[in-house]
Design an enzyme around this catalytic site. Structure first.
Site, mmCIF file in Angstrom:
data_model
loop_
_atom_site.group_PDB
_atom_site.id
_atom_site.type_symbol
_atom_site.label_atom_id
_atom_site.label_comp_id
_atom_site.label_asym_id
_atom_site.label_seq_id
_atom_site.Cartn_x
_atom_site.Cartn_y
_atom_site.Cartn_z
ATOM 1 N N TYR A 114 0.841 -1.193 0.000
ATOM 2 C CA TYR A 114 0.000 0.000 0.000
ATOM 3 C C TYR A 114 0.878 1.245 0.000
ATOM 4 O O TYR A 114 1.795 1.368 0.818
ATOM 5 C CB TYR A 114 -0.925 0.035 1.223
ATOM 6 C CG TYR A 114 -1.846 1.227 1.141
ATOM 7 C CD1 TYR A 114 -2.949 1.188 0.289
ATOM 8 C CD2 TYR A 114 -1.587 2.394 1.844
ATOM 9 C CE1 TYR A 114 -3.774 2.296 0.159
ATOM 10 C CE2 TYR A 114 -2.411 3.504 1.719
ATOM 11 C CZ TYR A 114 -3.497 3.446 0.870
ATOM 12 O OH TYR A 114 -4.306 4.543 0.726
ATOM 13 N N SER A 149 5.559 9.786 11.890
ATOM 14 C CA SER A 149 7.011 9.602 11.802
ATOM 15 C C SER A 149 7.734 10.378 12.914
ATOM 16 O O SER A 149 7.216 11.356 13.441
ATOM 17 C CB SER A 149 7.478 10.084 10.425
ATOM 18 O OG SER A 149 8.796 9.672 10.194
ATOM 19 N N GLN A 209 12.283 16.173 9.477
ATOM 20 C CA GLN A 209 11.248 15.344 10.097
ATOM 21 C C GLN A 209 9.969 16.142 10.271
ATOM 22 O O GLN A 209 8.875 15.651 9.992
ATOM 23 C CB GLN A 209 11.736 14.836 11.463
ATOM 24 C CG GLN A 209 10.789 13.838 12.103
ATOM 25 C CD GLN A 209 10.576 12.638 11.217
ATOM 26 O OE1 GLN A 209 11.517 11.996 10.779
ATOM 27 N NE2 GLN A 209 9.334 12.343 10.883
ATOM 28 N N HIS A 263 7.186 16.461 7.568
ATOM 29 C CA HIS A 263 6.343 15.316 7.190
ATOM 30 C C HIS A 263 4.873 15.572 7.498
ATOM 31 O O HIS A 263 3.987 15.235 6.721
ATOM 32 C CB HIS A 263 6.783 14.040 7.912
ATOM 33 C CG HIS A 263 7.816 13.270 7.160
ATOM 34 N ND1 HIS A 263 7.573 12.717 5.928
ATOM 35 C CD2 HIS A 263 9.098 12.949 7.463
ATOM 36 C CE1 HIS A 263 8.663 12.098 5.498
ATOM 37 N NE2 HIS A 263 9.609 12.227 6.407
ATOM 38 N N GLU A 317 11.870 6.010 16.061
ATOM 39 C CA GLU A 317 11.890 5.395 14.726
ATOM 40 C C GLU A 317 13.243 5.675 14.048
ATOM 41 O O GLU A 317 13.909 4.780 13.569
ATOM 42 C CB GLU A 317 10.745 5.985 13.897
ATOM 43 C CG GLU A 317 10.664 5.451 12.478
ATOM 44 C CD GLU A 317 9.731 6.276 11.595
ATOM 45 O OE1 GLU A 317 9.372 7.414 11.994
ATOM 46 O OE2 GLU A 317 9.380 5.804 10.504
ATOM 47 N N HIS A 318 13.625 6.955 14.011
ATOM 48 C CA HIS A 318 14.923 7.366 13.459
ATOM 49 C C HIS A 318 15.774 7.945 14.580
ATOM 50 O O HIS A 318 15.285 8.781 15.346
ATOM 51 C CB HIS A 318 14.755 8.457 12.397
ATOM 52 C CG HIS A 318 13.866 8.067 11.257
ATOM 53 N ND1 HIS A 318 12.546 8.461 11.188
ATOM 54 C CD2 HIS A 318 14.101 7.331 10.152
ATOM 55 C CE1 HIS A 318 12.001 7.974 10.074
ATOM 56 N NE2 HIS A 318 12.917 7.286 9.425
ATOM 57 N N ASP A 341 16.031 7.707 4.167
ATOM 58 C CA ASP A 341 14.675 7.824 3.644
ATOM 59 C C ASP A 341 14.621 7.451 2.166
ATOM 60 O O ASP A 341 13.597 6.986 1.676
ATOM 61 C CB ASP A 341 14.173 9.278 3.784
ATOM 62 C CG ASP A 341 13.884 9.649 5.229
ATOM 63 O OD1 ASP A 341 13.736 8.732 6.056
ATOM 64 O OD2 ASP A 341 13.814 10.862 5.524
ATOM 65 N N GLU A 377 2.846 -35.129 30.007
ATOM 66 C CA GLU A 377 1.827 -34.170 29.551
ATOM 67 C C GLU A 377 0.494 -34.878 29.309
ATOM 68 O O GLU A 377 -0.440 -34.285 28.774
ATOM 69 C CB GLU A 377 2.301 -33.425 28.296
ATOM 70 C CG GLU A 377 3.332 -32.343 28.598
ATOM 71 C CD GLU A 377 3.542 -31.346 27.448
ATOM 72 O OE1 GLU A 377 2.933 -31.521 26.375
ATOM 73 O OE2 GLU A 377 4.326 -30.403 27.635
ATOM 74 N N HIS A 386 0.730 -39.370 21.612
ATOM 75 C CA HIS A 386 2.049 -38.866 21.209
ATOM 76 C C HIS A 386 3.110 -39.910 21.540
ATOM 77 O O HIS A 386 4.021 -40.170 20.748
ATOM 78 C CB HIS A 386 2.375 -37.555 21.940
ATOM 79 C CG HIS A 386 1.669 -36.363 21.380
ATOM 80 N ND1 HIS A 386 0.305 -36.212 21.404
ATOM 81 C CD2 HIS A 386 2.146 -35.230 20.780
ATOM 82 C CE1 HIS A 386 -0.024 -35.060 20.848
ATOM 83 N NE2 HIS A 386 1.073 -34.439 20.467
#
Lengths: 433, 433
Positions: free
Chosen positions: A129, A238, A260, A263, A327-328, A361, A415, A420
């Protein structure tokens, strides 16, 4: 002095960090019911719903919404050569970095005759997207499409909202074209996510959806996980945190904060610096550089909510950075490599004075789809890993089972899973015949 | 003939596969509101809410719910030596396999002077959930705790519901003990997930939660992702698909199907075999082996909903397997290695006649926390990857920026992000002074 960054704190106590660095609550009305309605409409009515939403939300009233080959050719021709060349260079760097990420685990013989290994296998069908809006994010096409291609995904589709003229920006189409993405649909928002999750007559359903988006897209992505479709990660506004020492260049730091801030108004900008004097130098530089920015208004609003913090002890600064999990993270330090070991929570890190966030970026080679909103505490950015899954294999020989079997039988019995145990004992009995 | 596996299909056309292999809808009432209420209660009232839910849901009315050191010592002493030895052997195999999974990406110089790399960093705080119920799943403690330890997580906590006697099964405590997990809480269900997500006075908040659970646990895990807490994966009923050729041993195949069926009535069991005759042989073997199983009733009900499909073309069988995307895939074939390349969607694969699923459930070394419900199309099982994130780093030299900078500037301009361009140009200008 008028400050652009409104909030300055001088060596605040640790107890106050969480409050100082709190991310803004997105606020606004609860959109979950609205998004749920869009998901149901697309699930039930397919293309018809897409055409309806395209018309209502994007003013694009057309029964066909798949980008044609002619449109792609036209986009390739219309784009300036200089931009095409830049995009190709960026793609080469991104490819060089990401193609080292696909590794299989060598077989491990955990016991004699017990061989285990992992194999990386592409996710067959993935959907990307790309948001619309004020800037055509063709760079995100590279950041998602290239790792998906390297992973080996056999079907990669892309959705992006139509512009007012009913087209997708040619740079987005060019980036998709050189990445090898052939099916592109003019659909945006929650309806695009729904279409890729459930499939429509035109848009194929995929197993995983990746890419940035606004609140509606994020809500839709989180909702479709309940239907078994995977997503890359939740996305928020961001962020950048710049950690500058006294030797850092205030003009560079100001430029990084501004890049930044432009944005969006909700961008998160944090400056950690040695003292108030340094902060003031940066603030003055911001004032100088702001004037020439077309997105000045947005940047001013984002800075208004931003924070500068003086911390005179680098190890305390690192604690704060790890608490915030940016984030950065820009390390505008004289000796940035010395701090790499102390970075525990961050999406992508930029070391030294000549590594602005802008290089990552677009074109250094690292991925720019990164965890925001503190998710860097638990999430990685997009990589080839995002488009593969690792299948484990094991092969046990007859003698291997003779050693391993009794261990399994003892545990299965404890168990209370008798069948098993029997799946092992029936084989061991057979070997003793 | 009375069949235990009720549904048999002979080379069904591809168009019918989806219907034949449809996973059951979990059905039941919508629990989202109930779980949301539990989340809010724990978020607002912390320990008080936990104590209340423990009393109401698990009949455990105690103000303290953290397992004490004495309880762990007691558990270690009470457990039979044979079981302790088996658990230690399994832990050694799981460790051997998982410790090869932590790899850093070597630096890549994508352009001269542009250095990029990725570093694996542990998620600092993780929470593990181990269900209660009829069988004490101590094996899951190893499967979650060992990779978390290898990853290097500094805080690993564990929640598991108290038994009727107010204790946690000693095997669970022993497994936690040898894994190095020191903080264990007697809390189950959605309230345990909420406590680890939000934190209470006693239980610390974590960044990621992993582990199996019932519908309430799964719903809670999916809900807390909206609060920024990561989860391993959504969980559904366990599944096995056995792909047997004519040379396979019907008794082994029957044992493998039964060992899946005994997990729960909602277990998914699928057999792909060459013809009806083989299916009938397996069904007869199921009848023989069922008698000795304490969980016979559960297994019979699970088999009732199970499916056997005869397919006489191996490549068509592989297509069906990839469509279904089984959690566990047993390749009971003469030449299983030849088919590895064709496996695109599966959680964990068991090759040959002497590799029953049970070995992977407990002790071969691979992880048993795997994607169910078709999620194997996009998800991997738990591994060391589940407990780390990969942070990207980049360092650009002055000369590197001279080459890379103009590319970034061209792209930033085309995305109308002038401040991004300026963050580069201000540095390039400075270099030319």
């Amino acid at each position: 002095m008028t400050s652009f960054i409104k909030h300055f704190y001088d060596n605040p106590p640790k107890a106050e960090w969480a409050k100082i660095l709190a991310r803004p609550n997105p606020g606004g009305a609860d959109i979950s019911a609205l998004v749920a309605d869009i998901l149901v409409a697309v699930k039930e009515n397919g293309d018809e719903a897409i055409i309806d939403f395209n018309s209502r939300f994007d003013g694009f009233a057309s029964p066909s919404f798949e980008v044609t080959e002619d449109e792609i050719k036209e986009a390739v021709l219309s784009l300036p050569e200089s931009l095409k060349k830049a995009i190709l260079s960026a793609a080469a760097n991104i490819t060089a970095f990401h193609e080292k990420q696909k590794v299989d685990q060598e077989p491990v013989e955990t016991m004699p005759g017990v061989l285990c290994w992992r194999k990386s296998v592409p996710i067959e069908k993935v959907g990307l997207y790309i948001p619309g809006g004020t800037a055509p994010l063709f760079s995100s096409v590279l950041m998602l499409g290239i790792p998906a291609k390297i992973a080996g995904c056999s079907e990669i589709i892309l959705c992006s909202p139509p512009q007012k003229d009913g087209k997708i920006h040619p740079a987005i189409l060019f980036a998709a074209h050189i990445t090898g993405i052939t099916r592109i649909f003019k659909v945006g928002g929650a309806q695009a996510i729904a279409a890729m999750a459930f499939g429509t007559e035109t848009i194929p359903a995929v197993y995983k959806i990746a890419g940035p988006g606004n609140r509606y897209v994020t809500e839709a992505k989180q909702s479709i996980t309940k239907f078994g479709v995977a997503i890359d990660m939740p996305a928020g506004p961001s962020e950048v945190l710049v950690f500058a020492d006294n030797g850092a260049n205030p003009a560079f730091v100001a430029a990084d904060l501004l890049s930044q801030a432009e944005h969006g108004e909700d961008s998160q900008v944090v400056l950690i610096c040695p003292d108030k004097l340094f902060f003031e130098k940066v603030d003055i530089e911001i004032g100088k550089q702001l004037a020439s920015l077309p997105r000045m208004e947005i940047a001013v609003k984002a800075l208004h909510n931003s924070v500068a913090i003086a911390i005179n002890d680098a190890s305390i600064a690192m604690d704060l950075i790890n608490d915030y999990a940016p984030e950065h993270l820009i390390m505008a330090l004289r000796n940035p490599i010395d701090f790499v070991h102390d970075i525990r929570n961050a999406g992508s890190v930029f070391l030294g004075d000549y590594t602005p966030e802008a290089v990552g970026d677009y074109a250094s080679g690292t991925n720019h789809t990164l965890p925001t909103n503190g998710f860097a505490r638990a999430f990685s950015g997009v990589s080839v890993d995002s488009f593969i899954k690792k299948i484990t294999f094991q092969q046990v020989s007859q003698s291997g089972l003779t050693t391993l079997g009794p261990i399994v039988m003892t545990m299965a019995e404890a168990e209370r899973l008798e069948a098993h145990k029997q799946a092992v004992s029936i084989r061991l009995d057979n070997l003793q015949l």
